[in-house]
Write an enzyme that holds these catalytic residues in place. Sequence first.
Site, PDB file in Angstrom:
ATOM      1  N   GLU A 117       0.863  -1.192   0.000  1.00  0.00           N
ATOM      2  CA  GLU A 117       0.000   0.000   0.000  1.00  0.00           C
ATOM      3  C   GLU A 117       0.898   1.240   0.000  1.00  0.00           C
ATOM      4  OE1 GLU A 117      -3.527   1.022   0.123  1.00  0.00           O
ATOM      5  OE2 GLU A 117      -2.421   2.914   0.087  1.00  0.00           O
ATOM      6  N   ASP A 148       5.136   1.834  -3.390  1.00  0.00           N
ATOM      7  CA  ASP A 148       4.415   1.839  -4.665  1.00  0.00           C
ATOM      8  C   ASP A 148       4.334   0.406  -5.217  1.00  0.00           C
ATOM      9  OD1 ASP A 148       3.428   2.260  -7.169  1.00  0.00           O
ATOM     10  OD2 ASP A 148       5.114   3.459  -7.886  1.00  0.00           O
ATOM     11  N   GLY A 149       3.112  -0.041  -5.493  1.00  0.00           N
ATOM     12  CA  GLY A 149       2.910  -1.402  -5.979  1.00  0.00           C
ATOM     13  C   GLY A 149       3.598  -1.659  -7.308  1.00  0.00           C
ATOM     14  N   ASP A 171      -6.180  -4.173  -5.851  1.00  0.00           N
ATOM     15  CA  ASP A 171      -7.332  -3.487  -5.250  1.00  0.00           C
ATOM     16  C   ASP A 171      -6.951  -2.016  -5.145  1.00  0.00           C
ATOM     17  OD1 ASP A 171      -9.609  -2.805  -3.860  1.00  0.00           O
ATOM     18  OD2 ASP A 171      -8.805  -3.423  -1.936  1.00  0.00           O
TER      19      ASP A 171
HETATM   20  N1  SAM Z   1     -12.122  -1.003  -3.332  1.00  0.00           N
HETATM   21  C1  SAM Z   1     -11.673   0.262  -3.693  1.00  0.00           C
HETATM   22  C2  SAM Z   1     -12.243   0.803  -4.969  1.00  0.00           C
HETATM   23  O1  SAM Z   1     -12.360   0.051  -5.944  1.00  0.00           O
HETATM   24  O2  SAM Z   1     -12.603   1.955  -4.986  1.00  0.00           O
HETATM   25  C3  SAM Z   1     -10.211   0.364  -3.577  1.00  0.00           C
HETATM   26  C4  SAM Z   1      -9.884   0.416  -2.139  1.00  0.00           C
HETATM   27  S1  SAM Z   1      -8.286   0.545  -1.606  1.00  0.00           S
HETATM   28  C5  SAM Z   1      -8.573   1.696  -0.310  1.00  0.00           C
HETATM   29  C6  SAM Z   1      -7.333   1.399  -2.848  1.00  0.00           C
HETATM   30  C7  SAM Z   1      -5.929   1.679  -2.331  1.00  0.00           C
HETATM   31  O3  SAM Z   1      -4.986   1.662  -3.413  1.00  0.00           O
HETATM   32  C8  SAM Z   1      -5.776   3.031  -1.647  1.00  0.00           C
HETATM   33  O4  SAM Z   1      -5.579   2.847  -0.281  1.00  0.00           O
HETATM   34  C9  SAM Z   1      -4.575   3.663  -2.335  1.00  0.00           C
HETATM   35  O5  SAM Z   1      -3.739   4.372  -1.450  1.00  0.00           O
HETATM   36  C10 SAM Z   1      -3.891   2.438  -2.936  1.00  0.00           C
HETATM   37  N2  SAM Z   1      -2.974   2.756  -4.040  1.00  0.00           N
HETATM   38  C11 SAM Z   1      -3.167   3.648  -5.038  1.00  0.00           C
HETATM   39  N3  SAM Z   1      -2.081   3.699  -5.825  1.00  0.00           N
HETATM   40  C12 SAM Z   1      -1.184   2.808  -5.317  1.00  0.00           C
HETATM   41  C13 SAM Z   1       0.141   2.425  -5.688  1.00  0.00           C
HETATM   42  N4  SAM Z   1       0.746   2.977  -6.741  1.00  0.00           N
HETATM   43  N5  SAM Z   1       0.748   1.466  -4.959  1.00  0.00           N
HETATM   44  C14 SAM Z   1       0.130   0.906  -3.873  1.00  0.00           C
HETATM   45  N6  SAM Z   1      -1.100   1.264  -3.457  1.00  0.00           N
HETATM   46  C15 SAM Z   1      -1.749   2.194  -4.177  1.00  0.00           C
END
Ligand code: SAM
Length: 299
Positions: A117, A148-149, A171
């Site tokens: 995350e 960063d994923g 996700d």
């Molecule tokens: N279920 C949700 C939706 O479809 O709207 C998604 C929920 S989850 C909270 C999404 C997460 O992805 C967020 O917490 C965000 O910080 C994370 N995220 C966004 N870009 C990212 C990245 N490059 N690497 C890792 N996490 C990331």
Amino acid sequence: MELTHPLVLDGWFKEISDEYFPGQAFSLRVEKILYAKKSKFQDVLLFKSTDFGNVLVLDGVIQCTERDEFSYQEMITHVAMFAHGNPKRVLVIGGGDGGVLREAVKHPSLERATLVEIDDMVIKLSKKYLPKMAGSYQNEKVNVVLGDGFKFLKDCASKDDAQKYDVIITDSSDPEGPAEAFFQKDYFTLLYNALTPRGIVISMASENIWLDINKLRDLRKTAAEVFPVAKISNCTIPTYTSGQISLLCCARDANIDVSIPSRTLPRDEEIKLFRYYNSRIHESSFILPTWADQIIYHS
Ligand code: SAM
């Protein structure tokens, strides 16, 4: 002092975006704003709604509500994990609210679930305000990486086969923020390379057949340039735009049909474990209405 947020007006949160169907918006009535600040990566809003429990909003887009999150979290997790049948190593990209982890640990085959995350703030706030989603952060099989994923997956490329994943679940939030890279061909190539030979990936498509079906078609086509199997599954959920979200599910092995679960549970166990997922909904979620099927798979 009472908190305010520009998207909360006259007691209603309004989700409005150019990305959605013209003339369409979605609102939830707000009882109380619990948190409203910009993190290093995105605008974060958490509020208590009058009827949907606590709600997490990132960059103006609803990520989850306590009332209906189970449908999305169960489908994005179990469609991939049951399509595989015996997933031991699972990677979750994004998913900071913890809902996917909660579902993943229900599989007895699971040995390790790694969650990557980017925004620590989402994890902290979910633990405080969304405890039913974030409960599995304590589980001993869960490993959290802050970062960063996309970069994490790039670094996976140099790892040996024992470090690869049986299932990878993206996700993420929508493509307009830190998740932009997750909707491009390079990302699908990284996913492919990080999988075991019978590995499965599933991604939140940030679209559904009623919004921009051509964008959904193009996303699937991009994935199909990398994966021999790339299919669209659908999930109903009242608080995502148009009441549904599409999931893109791919397999590395051309002989795997992701729409058929490789492992099924007796009905009474399904009822104990899940509120939305079952083996029949797994299969039927891949069946598209005629017009949508024509556009997605034949245009
Ligand atoms: N279920 C949700 C939706 O479809 O709207 C998604 C929920 S989850 C909270 C999404 C997460 O992805 C967020 O917490 C965000 O910080 C994370 N995220 C966004 N870009 C990212 C990245 N490059 N690497 C890792 N996490 C990331």
